[in-house]
Enzyme design. Structure first.
Site, PDB file in Angstrom:
ATOM      1  N   ARG A   1     -21.229  25.925  12.996  1.00 56.59           N
ATOM      2  CA  ARG A   1     -22.513  26.140  12.313  1.00 56.59           C
ATOM      3  C   ARG A   1     -23.651  25.452  13.052  1.00 56.59           C
ATOM      4  O   ARG A   1     -24.792  25.884  12.965  1.00 56.59           O
ATOM      5  CB  ARG A   1     -22.393  25.692  10.847  1.00 56.59           C
ATOM      6  CG  ARG A   1     -22.104  24.235  10.658  1.00 56.59           C
ATOM      7  CD  ARG A   1     -21.576  23.944   9.253  1.00 56.59           C
ATOM      8  NE  ARG A   1     -20.190  24.362   9.080  1.00 56.59           N
ATOM      9  CZ  ARG A   1     -19.500  24.247   7.952  1.00 56.59           C
ATOM     10  NH1 ARG A   1     -20.066  23.729   6.878  1.00 56.59           N
ATOM     11  NH2 ARG A   1     -18.250  24.658   7.875  1.00 56.59           N
TER      12      ARG A   1
ATOM     13  N   LYS B   1      -8.795  17.262  15.146  1.00 58.49           N
ATOM     14  CA  LYS B   1      -7.811  18.078  14.422  1.00 58.49           C
ATOM     15  C   LYS B   1      -6.422  17.490  14.633  1.00 58.49           C
ATOM     16  O   LYS B   1      -6.110  17.044  15.734  1.00 58.49           O
ATOM     17  CB  LYS B   1      -7.816  19.512  14.963  1.00 58.49           C
ATOM     18  CG  LYS B   1      -8.989  20.358  14.544  1.00 58.49           C
ATOM     19  CD  LYS B   1      -8.838  21.780  15.097  1.00 58.49           C
ATOM     20  CE  LYS B   1     -10.099  22.603  14.866  1.00 58.49           C
ATOM     21  NZ  LYS B   1     -10.366  22.878  13.444  1.00 58.49           N
TER      22      LYS B   1
HETATM   23  N1  BES Z   1     -12.909  26.704  14.462  1.00 58.17           N
HETATM   24  C1  BES Z   1     -12.672  26.153  13.173  1.00 58.17           C
HETATM   25  C2  BES Z   1     -12.263  27.209  12.139  1.00 58.17           C
HETATM   26  C3  BES Z   1     -10.973  27.919  12.405  1.00 58.17           C
HETATM   27  C4  BES Z   1      -9.807  27.461  11.815  1.00 58.17           C
HETATM   28  C5  BES Z   1     -10.920  29.059  13.175  1.00 58.17           C
HETATM   29  C6  BES Z   1      -8.618  28.113  12.040  1.00 58.17           C
HETATM   30  C7  BES Z   1      -9.720  29.724  13.400  1.00 58.17           C
HETATM   31  C8  BES Z   1      -8.566  29.247  12.826  1.00 58.17           C
HETATM   32  C9  BES Z   1     -13.935  25.449  12.673  1.00 58.17           C
HETATM   33  O1  BES Z   1     -14.734  24.883  13.652  1.00 58.17           O
HETATM   34  C10 BES Z   1     -13.514  24.348  11.757  1.00 58.17           C
HETATM   35  O2  BES Z   1     -12.896  23.446  12.244  1.00 58.17           O
HETATM   36  N2  BES Z   1     -13.878  24.448  10.492  1.00 58.17           N
HETATM   37  C11 BES Z   1     -13.554  23.450   9.519  1.00 58.17           C
HETATM   38  C12 BES Z   1     -14.805  23.160   8.729  1.00 58.17           C
HETATM   39  C13 BES Z   1     -14.681  21.975   7.816  1.00 58.17           C
HETATM   40  C14 BES Z   1     -14.547  20.703   8.643  1.00 58.17           C
HETATM   41  C15 BES Z   1     -15.900  21.906   6.939  1.00 58.17           C
HETATM   42  C16 BES Z   1     -12.450  24.025   8.641  1.00 58.17           C
HETATM   43  O3  BES Z   1     -12.474  25.216   8.345  1.00 58.17           O
HETATM   44  O4  BES Z   1     -11.545  23.269   8.309  1.00 58.17           O
HETATM   45 MN    MN Z   2     -14.106  22.929  14.192  1.00 61.08          MN
END
Ligand code: BES
Ligand code: MN
Ligand code: ZN
Length: 512
Positions: free
Chosen positions: A360, A286
């Site tokens: 997931r 990230k």
């Molecule tokens: N933990 C994150 C989602 C999240 C984002 C929770 C902001 C709380 C606040 C999750 O693991 C994630 O990174 N999801 C990605 C998925 C994508 C790579 C398909 C997302 O939502 O960007």
């Molecule tokens: Mn994630």
């Protein structure tokens, strides 16, 4: 936690730091809510006018402090806004009462004792006000050394201790229903606040092993059976999803199973929680600006944990199994790469296209494990996608399900508990976006509708014929803004109350 009592005392003679009263927004200005008659009388019936002069309108969350009238033992009156006056003959909305009680409790941080003279027309109102007070009085100061005195107690600097004691006036302490409502509120709020603590605990102190230890201790205290699969056991069992996500971290993953059983149970529920103790994104790292709050990525597991303990404390007549899928998502030489294929616990293979879509993967293994016991229903809770936040904002969670009636029932339970939620679809056409040239499925699909794509992925790992709902709490799990109502900054405890309410309704036989 704040000590709570039901009291028949009259406001004037009560020894307390403050008396809390309700103010509603009437057609012609603020109006004093029922429950505060004695207070109004002591101001010669002019309290509404005084409040209006002070700028109060009765709007939700508004707090106005004024000196108590002559003859009162308590020095201060705290008037808290309840929002619009209810229709004639109707009581105040439960959530309005809960939020007002919470806002007042928050405004009273640093005080020892407060009396709440809010409108209580039935036992359920006492429960709702109790919940608001206990949730609103929450604070997380474990890491603020500057706010502690030499003995380690809070109260120095701006580290005000939460309100210590609350008396609910007009509370009928001898009435069984009132007592039960307050006891229920206390059990749920205490466990919910513990879930908030877990979410707020920094990730260097709460890794999967530490979280599992907390669950083990609580299970022992409350007669819940607990089983922890460590890395070795996960390898032996073939939990490729949980292992794949945890592979990059120096702190190994865990799968925790908590089983609460009631001898009178006719139904069984499984709750599954995403427990990523820190989500850096892994090799699909990230960017800065997206990882500062990622300690909150175990909020689903914290909610499941709290709900199982609360169900046990309330002695609900339903069997509840909680599954905590715990891992830390980190990049390193041993981390899962984009392009790797994982063999999941269910036997399916997953091509990992993005290591940041890790939730997931751990949930897939836990959902399949939960399915093996053939519960009557499974609910998973996860801070799963940023897409759900884009869709519903930061205060509402999304509900997806493989059964329309169950999705509606979960939504109703959310509404009854004061947790904003909204039903979301699982459109079949989005499934093909996850087709992989190499494996059975990829962990990513179309970007549009990303929250629904994630839901469709999870559906593949729910056992045949099992009713399932998925709560994506990415928005409301962690409050990055200022506190409001009974919701603090930081971890919120979202979904705990929905899960408890679902368990209660299943126990009563009026859900599915
Ligand atoms: N933990 C994150 C989602 C999240 C984002 C929770 C902001 C709380 C606040 C999750 O693991 C994630 O990174 N999801 C990605 C998925 C994508 C790579 C398909 C997302 O939502 O960007
Ligand atoms: Mn994630
Ligand atoms: Zn995540």
């Amino acid at each position: 936690m704040t000590a709570l009592t039901l009291s028949t005392a009259a406001a004037p003679g009560l020894r307390a730091d403050a008396i809390v009263i309700g103010v509603a927004k009437g057609a012609g200005g603020p109006s004093v809510a029922p429950g505060a008659e004695a207070v109004d009388k002591a101001y010669d019936g002019r309290l509404a006018g005084v409040l209006e002069t002070l700028g109060a309108s009765g709007a939700e969350g508004e707090v106005t402090k004024l000196p108590a009238p002559a003859g009162f033992k308590a020095p201060v009156v705290v008037a808290v806004g309840l929002g619009a006056e209810p229709e004639k003959d109707a009581g105040f909305d439960a959530e309005a009462l809960r939020r007002a009680a919470g806002a007042a409790a928050r405004a009273l941080a640093g005080a020892k004792k407060a009396a709440f003279a809010l409108p209580l027309t039935e036992a359920a109102d006492a429960g709702v006000v109790a919940e608001g007070v206990l949730l609103g009085a929450y604070s997380f100061d474990a890491y603020k050394e500057s706010a502690k005195d030499a003995k380690g107690a809070k109260g120095k600097g701006n580290g005000k201790a939460p309100l210590a004691e609350a008396a609910l006036l007009g509370g009928k302490p001898r009435d069984k229903a009132y007592k039960a409502a307050v006891e229920r509120a206390a059990a749920v709020a205490e466990e919910l606040n513990r879930a908030r603590d877990l979410v707020n605990t920094p990730p260097n102190d709460l890794n999967p092993e530490a979280f599992a230890a907390v669950a083990q201790a609580a299970a022992k205290e409350h007669g819940i059976k607990v089983q922890v699969l460590d890395e070795k056991a996960l390898v032996k069992g073939g939990y490729g999803g949980i292992l794949g996500v945890g592979a990059g971290s120096a702190s190994g993953p865990r799968l925790v199973k908590l089983s609460y059983t009631s001898p009178k149970a006719k139904k069984s529920l499984a709750f599954v929680g995403k427990g990523i103790t820190y989500d850096s994104g892994g090799i699909s790292l990230k960017p800065a600006g997206h990882n500062e709050t990622m300690k909150c990525d175990m909020a689903g597991a914290a909610a499941v944990f709290a709900a199982v303990v609360a169900a046990a404390r309330l002695g609900l007549e339903v069997n509840v199994t909680g599954w905590l899928a715990l891992a830390e998502n980190m990049p390193s030489g041993s981390a899962t790469r984009p392009g790797d294929v994982l063999r999941m616990y269910s036997g399916k293979t997953v091509e990992v296209l993005n290591t940041d879509a890790e939730g997931r993967l751990v949930l897939a293994d836990a959902l399949w494990a939960a399915s093996q016991e053939k519960p009557d229903a499974i609910i998973d809770v996860a801070t799963l996608t940023g897409a759900m936040m884009l869709a519903l904002g930061s205060r509402t969670y999304g509900i997806m399900a493989n059964d329309d009636a169950f999705r509606s029932a979960v939504h109703e339970a959310a509404e009854e508990s004061g947790e904003p939620a909204w039903p979301m679809p699982l459109p079949e056409h989005l499934r093909k976006g996850m087709d992989s040239p190499t494996a059975d499925i990829a962990n990513m699909g179309e970007r549009m509708g990303g929250g629904l794509v994630a839901g469709l992925f999870l559906r593949e790992f729910v056992g045949e014929g099992i009713t399932w709902a998925h709560l994506d709490i990415a928005g409301p799990a962690f409050n990055e803004g200022g506190p409001f109502g009974y919701t603090p900054k930081g971890g919120t405890g979202t979904a705990v109350r929905t899960l408890v309410r679902v368990a209660e309704r299943v126990a009563l036989g009026d859900l599915g």
